[in-house]
Enzyme design. Structure first.
Site, PDB file in Angstrom:
ATOM      1  CB  CYS A  89      40.999  22.093  48.558  1.00 31.51           C
ATOM      2  SG  CYS A  89      40.211  23.229  49.872  1.00 31.51           S
ATOM      3  CD1 TRP A 127      39.674  28.892  49.157  1.00 34.08           C
ATOM      4  CD2 TRP A 127      41.293  30.045  48.816  1.00 34.08           C
ATOM      5  NE1 TRP A 127      39.452  30.687  49.016  1.00 34.08           N
ATOM      6  CE2 TRP A 127      40.420  30.812  48.605  1.00 34.08           C
ATOM      7  CE3 TRP A 127      42.534  30.224  48.065  1.00 34.08           C
ATOM      8  CZ2 TRP A 127      40.603  31.886  48.323  1.00 34.08           C
ATOM      9  CZ3 TRP A 127      42.490  31.236  47.615  1.00 34.08           C
ATOM     10  CH2 TRP A 127      41.696  32.753  48.176  1.00 34.08           C
ATOM     11  CD  GLU A 133      38.294  46.131  35.940  1.00 37.63           C
ATOM     12  OE1 GLU A 133      38.770  45.226  37.574  1.00 37.63           O
ATOM     13  OE2 GLU A 133      36.641  45.555  36.323  1.00 37.63           O
ATOM     14  NE  ARG A 156      42.803  24.149  41.791  1.00 40.06           N
ATOM     15  CZ  ARG A 156      41.751  23.071  42.552  1.00 40.06           C
ATOM     16  NH1 ARG A 156      39.957  22.503  41.440  1.00 40.06           N
ATOM     17  NH2 ARG A 156      41.231  22.657  43.180  1.00 40.06           N
ATOM     18  CG  ASN A 199      37.293  20.881  47.087  1.00 41.12           C
ATOM     19  OD1 ASN A 199      36.836  22.441  47.796  1.00 41.12           O
ATOM     20  ND2 ASN A 199      36.572  20.984  46.300  1.00 41.12           N
ATOM     21  N   GLY A 200      35.463  21.546  50.413  1.00 36.62           N
ATOM     22  CA  GLY A 200      34.167  21.653  50.713  1.00 36.62           C
ATOM     23  C   GLY A 200      33.995  22.835  52.083  1.00 36.62           C
ATOM     24  CD  GLU A 219      31.729  45.346  40.653  1.00 38.34           C
ATOM     25  OE1 GLU A 219      32.224  46.246  40.779  1.00 38.34           O
ATOM     26  OE2 GLU A 219      32.156  44.281  40.181  1.00 38.34           O
ATOM     27  CG  HIS A 221      22.045  67.991  37.650  1.00 35.46           C
ATOM     28  ND1 HIS A 221      20.810  69.031  38.018  1.00 35.46           N
ATOM     29  CD2 HIS A 221      21.119  66.672  38.456  1.00 35.46           C
ATOM     30  CE1 HIS A 221      20.121  68.969  39.141  1.00 35.46           C
ATOM     31  NE2 HIS A 221      20.363  68.155  38.857  1.00 35.46           N
ATOM     32  CE  LYS A 242      41.314  38.533  41.809  1.00 34.99           C
ATOM     33  NZ  LYS A 242      39.805  39.089  41.107  1.00 34.99           N
ATOM     34  CE  LYS A 295      34.492  43.044  36.949  1.00 32.89           C
ATOM     35  NZ  LYS A 295      34.128  43.364  38.729  1.00 32.89           N
TER      36      LYS A 295
HETATM   37  C1  F6R Z   1      37.968  45.300  40.253  1.00 29.61           C
HETATM   38  C2  F6R Z   1      39.035  44.822  41.300  1.00 29.61           C
HETATM   39  C3  F6R Z   1      39.461  45.918  42.419  1.00 29.61           C
HETATM   40  C4  F6R Z   1      39.280  45.148  43.649  1.00 29.61           C
HETATM   41  C5  F6R Z   1      40.118  46.040  44.326  1.00 29.61           C
HETATM   42  C6  F6R Z   1      40.086  46.058  45.424  1.00 29.61           C
HETATM   43  O1  F6R Z   1      36.926  44.008  39.200  1.00 29.61           O
HETATM   44  O2  F6R Z   1      38.701  43.405  41.614  1.00 29.61           O
HETATM   45  O3  F6R Z   1      38.495  47.160  41.863  1.00 29.61           O
HETATM   46  O4  F6R Z   1      38.042  45.516  43.685  1.00 29.61           O
HETATM   47  O5  F6R Z   1      41.616  46.813  43.780  1.00 29.61           O
HETATM   48  O6  F6R Z   1      41.120  44.401  45.506  1.00 29.61           O
HETATM   49  P1  F6R Z   1      40.296  43.499  47.038  1.00 29.61           P
HETATM   50  O7  F6R Z   1      39.081  43.425  46.896  1.00 29.61           O
HETATM   51  O8  F6R Z   1      41.285  42.126  46.991  1.00 29.61           O
HETATM   52  O9  F6R Z   1      40.463  44.590  48.387  1.00 29.61           O
END
Ligand code: F6R
Length: 629
Positions: free
Chosen positions: A10, A92, A509, A35, A118-119, A502, A525, A624, A506
């Site tokens: 928050c 938030w 991306e 934020r 906040n918390g 994962e 293989h 995002k 990263k």
């Molecule tokens: C990768 C990333 C994406 C999300 C995916 C699902 O760093 O952020 O692969 O994980 O788009 O998004 P959510 O979790 O918001 O459903």
């Protein structure tokens, strides 16, 4: 590399001085808007005297609204130019949806005290019951509201606002920073902090409070950063800093030299790095309130399901996309081991158009940071149509996936701004561990003693991650040696395979480099044909049972000229001779290593992308929240 413990959920602002209070705290909130938040509110202590230019007053005026600051501003009308000490908040949501009643400030039953927070207050349920029994009325579903009623209760007894706040805080457990304004002392703001950030901005004949430095920068660059256990009284002419128990504290202000953009990121060059560093806090917050003193897992979110219902699920289906899918892969392994029943994990976009074997006997786990991903939402609806029970693990309170689930276990990562997910991933994994442990215990597949050991190992994770971050300089060195390479493989077995996926995601991306993850045993293989000098092969070898197998894979890669980076637990030296580079991580329980071993690879991806001059927080072609198919 900059190291600190940022924590942003928050937004908090406070002002006392001769400027119009409401306008000032709103302007400060605007500087924290980056934020993300879901509702906002302000409170001002109006004196009602001639000098303030106010009619009426001598009271607390509160205006709050769900949605963006613009919505709140639309509601302010003649409050906009009110003078007087003021507090502002952007929320938030954590406990209770993003509604106007749940927005802060919260206020006492007599309307003369307002409080922002906040918390997370861990014992709010118990306090709420106690206060309700004492006649206090609640107007929200938040954990915060108990605090303002505790202050009012203490004030009724002692008639001393400062003492009342100190007294109230002795009853709460959890993490907080709070600011209080009251009609009893309209020229004074009180603030206290345990875990969430709070600063005092020192002006000339005016003073400020904020959860983060950018809020005060247009007004002052002289700042005192509050520490855990601080209690501060702020007036127009000064501040008085003490401990919660009232012992005086001396702390020198410092002068902020950052520009506003750097300040928004807590001094970090990018949100991604800031969010990587927030992970110990995010994990601790996700565990907070969910571990009992007896070291069992408490998930009131799942209380609605009886032991019988939970035992009746013959299978589990996890659906998610991207990083959340990788968290699901960790959960599959953990849950199958604990619950001894099939756990399938599907990419949501495949699940929705498949012919899934899902029915009323299925527990469907939906994992999503945003709670709005179109494919994941569609998969949830398909699972529901087929009769499954839906439990989701979501970061954004009140999001579509959360609303459409039978139960939601929220991660407490706080807003994640960088498109590439970091803190959301580790908190998803931790939440999934907790749900798995809870179910195994309820179904009596896990004894209390065995559960205790798991729980102890879980609670060690924030420190383990902190220790990886403490070694970030080693990763920086490694990144400088690898930044010019163009092909990366990530290999692992078991839990390490899920982390490989994962870690590779990263890098691709944010650096736009070719990064592929494989189950290590699969290399021979086919993909091994691609290994030649110059190719980087990151080998996760954290699982003792599979270490020898990984060592063979490392040797296979090394014999073909690939550059091997091995990720091993501290104390493990058997890969030293075969690998070109070694990254050691704290030794944690094997099942929990995905939370720790991913961190140096998040850092590596970040540092390589930075060295290559990439747009880190908003990589090309990505969004995002993916709300389209
Ligand atoms: C990768 C990333 C994406 C999300 C995916 C699902 O760093 O952020 O692969 O994980 O788009 O998004 P959510 O979790 O918001 O459903």
């Amino acid at each position: 590399m900059l190291r600190s413990k940022p924590d942003q959920m928050c937004g908090i602002t406070g002002y006392v001085g001769d400027r119009p209070g409401v306008r000032t705290v709103i302007d400060m909130l605007r500087r924290l808007e980056y934020r993300g938040y879901d509702s906002a509110g302000v409170a001002v202590a109006t004196r009602g005297d001639e000098a303030s230019g106010l009619a009426g007053g001598g009271d607390i005026e509160i205006v709050k609204a769900a949605g963006k600051l613009a919505v709140l501003e639309g509601e302010l009308h003649d409050y906009w130019d009110k003078y007087g000490a003021a507090i502002g908040h952007t929320r938030w949501a954590t406990h209770g949806g993003p509604t106007t009643p749940n927005a802060h400030p919260h206020y006492s039953n007599d309307g003369r005290i307002a409080l922002i927070h906040n918390g997370i207050i861990e014992n709010f349920q118990e306090l709420r019951g106690e206060l309700q029994a004492g006649g206090f009325r609640f107007t929200s579903e938040t954990d915060t509201e108990v605090m303002v009623h505790l202050v009012e209760r203490a004030y009724r007894q002692n008639g001393d606002m400062e003492q009342a706040i100190r007294d109230a805080l002795t009853h709460v457990t959890g993490a907080y920073s709070i600011v209080v304004v009251s009609a009893h002392e309209p020229d004074t703001l009180y603030a206290a902090k345990t875990a969430s950030p709070l600063i005092v901005g020192l002006g000339d004949g005016e003073n400020f409070l904020a959860s983060d430095i950018p809020a005060v920068l247009p007004y002052t660059r002289r700042v005192v950063v509050l520490e855990d256990g601080d209690f501060v009284t702020v007036t127009k002419t000064g501040m008085c800093l003490t401990t919660l128990a009232g012992q005086p504290v001396t702390r020198e202000p410092f002068t902020v030299t950052w520009d506003e953009q750097t300040a928004e990121k807590g001094g970090f060059p990018h949100f991604m790095l800031k969010e990587i560093y927030e992970q110990p806090r995010a994990i601790a917050d996700t565990l907070r309130g969910r571990i009992s003193p007896e070291e069992t897992v408490i998930l009131p979110e799942l209380e609605a399901f009886s032991q019988k219902q939970l035992g009746a699920f013959t299978r589990v289906q996890i659906v998610a996309c991207g990083t959340a899918y990788h968290a699901g892969m960790v959960a599959k392994r953990f849950w199958e081991h604990l619950l001894r029943r099939p756990v399938d994990v599907s990419v949501a976009s495949e699940f929705r158009y498949g012919d899934p074997l899902v029915g009323p006997d299925t527990l469907c786990l939906v994992v999503s940071q945003s709670g709005e991903t179109a494919d994941t939402l569609a998969a949830l609806r398909e699972a529901r149509r087929l009769g499954a029970t839906i439990v989701s693990v979501v970061n954004v309170v009140g999001s579509s996936i959360a609303r459409e689930s039978d139960a939601v276990v929220y991660t407490q990562a706080g807003p994640e701004i960088c498109v590439a997910s970091t803190k959301a991933y580790v908190t998803q994994v931790v939440a999934l561990y907790m749900i798995g442990l809870h179910l195994a215990f309820v179904e009596e597949r896990l004894s209390q003693d065995a559960l205790k050991v798991y729980v102890r190992d879980l609670t060690a994770l924030p420190d383990a991650v902190e220790s990886v971050l403490g070694g970030a300089l080693l990763v920086e060195d490694l990144a400088s040696r690898l930044a010019e390479r163009t092909t990366f493989f990530y290999l692992g077995r078991g839990y390490d395979y899920a982390v490989s996926l994962e870690a590779a995601l990263k890098l691709k991306e944010i650096s736009y480099l070719h990064a592929e993850a494989y189950a290590a045993g699969e290399m021979k293989h086919g993909p091994l044909a691609l290994v030649e000098p110059g190719v980087v092969v990151i080998c996760f070898a954290t699982e003792p049972r599979l270490f020898d197998k990984m060592l063979s894979n490392i040797k296979e890669v090394s014999a073909r000229g690939g550059t091997v980076v091995a990720i091993v637990p501290e104390g493990e030296t058997r890969a030293d001779a075969a690998a070109d580079e070694i990254l050691r991580i704290p030794a944690v329980r094997t099942e929990f290593s995905p939370v720790v071993s991913v961190v140096p690879l998040q850092l590596l991806a970040y540092l390589i992308a930075r060295a290559r001059g990439c747009e880190i927080d908003q990589p090309r072609n990505l969004a995002k929240s993916v709300t389209v198919e």
